[in-house]
Motif scaffolding. Structure first.
Motif, mmCIF file in Angstrom:
data_model
loop_
_atom_site.group_PDB
_atom_site.id
_atom_site.type_symbol
_atom_site.label_atom_id
_atom_site.label_comp_id
_atom_site.label_asym_id
_atom_site.label_seq_id
_atom_site.Cartn_x
_atom_site.Cartn_y
_atom_site.Cartn_z
ATOM 1 N N ARG A 40 -20.946 -14.539 -59.736
ATOM 2 C CA ARG A 40 -22.403 -14.484 -59.601
ATOM 3 C C ARG A 40 -22.740 -13.371 -58.629
ATOM 4 N NH1 ARG A 40 -22.419 -19.956 -56.460
ATOM 5 N NH2 ARG A 40 -21.808 -19.198 -54.423
ATOM 6 N N GLN A 41 -23.958 -12.911 -58.672
ATOM 7 C CA GLN A 41 -24.411 -11.896 -57.736
ATOM 8 C C GLN A 41 -24.463 -12.496 -56.342
ATOM 9 O OE1 GLN A 41 -25.150 -8.627 -58.342
ATOM 10 N NE2 GLN A 41 -24.451 -8.961 -60.424
ATOM 11 N N GLY A 42 -24.044 -11.730 -55.352
ATOM 12 C CA GLY A 42 -24.110 -12.200 -53.976
ATOM 13 C C GLY A 42 -22.807 -11.949 -53.242
ATOM 14 N N GLY A 43 -22.787 -12.397 -52.012
ATOM 15 C CA GLY A 43 -21.607 -12.181 -51.170
ATOM 16 C C GLY A 43 -21.684 -10.819 -50.512
ATOM 17 N N CYS A 44 -20.839 -10.599 -49.530
ATOM 18 C CA CYS A 44 -20.905 -9.346 -48.773
ATOM 19 C C CYS A 44 -20.462 -8.129 -49.550
ATOM 20 C CB CYS A 44 -20.138 -9.441 -47.466
ATOM 21 S SG CYS A 44 -18.994 -10.749 -47.272
ATOM 22 N N SER A 45 -19.762 -8.311 -50.664
ATOM 23 C CA SER A 45 -19.306 -7.157 -51.440
ATOM 24 C C SER A 45 -20.060 -6.983 -52.757
ATOM 25 C CB SER A 45 -17.807 -7.281 -51.730
ATOM 26 O OG SER A 45 -17.075 -7.218 -50.526
ATOM 27 N N GLY A 46 -21.051 -7.833 -53.019
ATOM 28 C CA GLY A 46 -21.868 -7.668 -54.221
ATOM 29 C C GLY A 46 -21.738 -8.765 -55.247
ATOM 30 N N MET A 47 -20.528 -9.304 -55.432
ATOM 31 C CA MET A 47 -20.306 -10.386 -56.382
ATOM 32 C C MET A 47 -19.437 -11.446 -55.712
ATOM 33 S SD MET A 47 -19.666 -8.317 -59.896
ATOM 34 C CE MET A 47 -20.545 -9.440 -60.957
ATOM 35 N N SER A 48 -19.710 -12.715 -56.041
ATOM 36 C CA SER A 48 -18.947 -13.824 -55.469
ATOM 37 C C SER A 48 -18.220 -14.580 -56.568
ATOM 38 C CB SER A 48 -19.877 -14.803 -54.748
ATOM 39 O OG SER A 48 -20.491 -14.204 -53.655
ATOM 40 N N TYR A 49 -17.060 -15.083 -56.228
ATOM 41 C CA TYR A 49 -16.321 -15.939 -57.155
ATOM 42 C C TYR A 49 -16.950 -17.327 -57.159
ATOM 43 C CZ TYR A 49 -12.706 -12.362 -56.811
ATOM 44 O OH TYR A 49 -12.018 -11.178 -56.836
#
Length: 118
Positions: A40-49
């Protein structure tokens, strides 16, 4: 990283340690569940598991299903574009333990290892 339980033909690879852990967690749920993996979109690098148990009845024709000795891992095709070749491992180390994602598609990863960028 521990040995994978299958050949490179599967889109999501699972180590023996990770398979033991998800089967143990599944058994504690007391139901016949599959493991859904995605992004999904998010997290400090742009995408999260994303990773969670789900009832097998929720598997759709748009999902890819990988069978590991009767345990099913499910991933939607859009997420699989970012996760193909992912190695999911598990460690019970006191520091840095838990599930680890090694993603060959990631051009950058977060220090915690739970997010990535492509």
């Amino acid at each position: 990283m521990t040995q994978a339980t299958q050949t490179q033909e599967r889109g999501i690879l699972l180590s023996e340690a990770a398979l033991r852990q998800v089967k143990s967690l599944q058994a504690s749920q007391g139901q016949d569940l599959c493991l859904r993996v995605g992004v999904r979109q998010g997290g400090c690098s742009g995408m999260s598991y994303m990773m969670d148990f789900e009832d097998i009845s929720k598997i759709t024709p748009q999902d890819e299903v990988f069978d590991y000795d009767g345990f099913k891992i499910v991933c939607d095709r859009k997420s699989l574009l970012y996760l193909y070749g992912l190695m999911l491992d598990y460690s019970n180390a006191m520091i840095g333990g838990g599930f680890q994602f090694t993603n060959p598609n990631a051009s950058q990863t977060c220090g915690c290892g739970k997010s990535f960028g492509v």
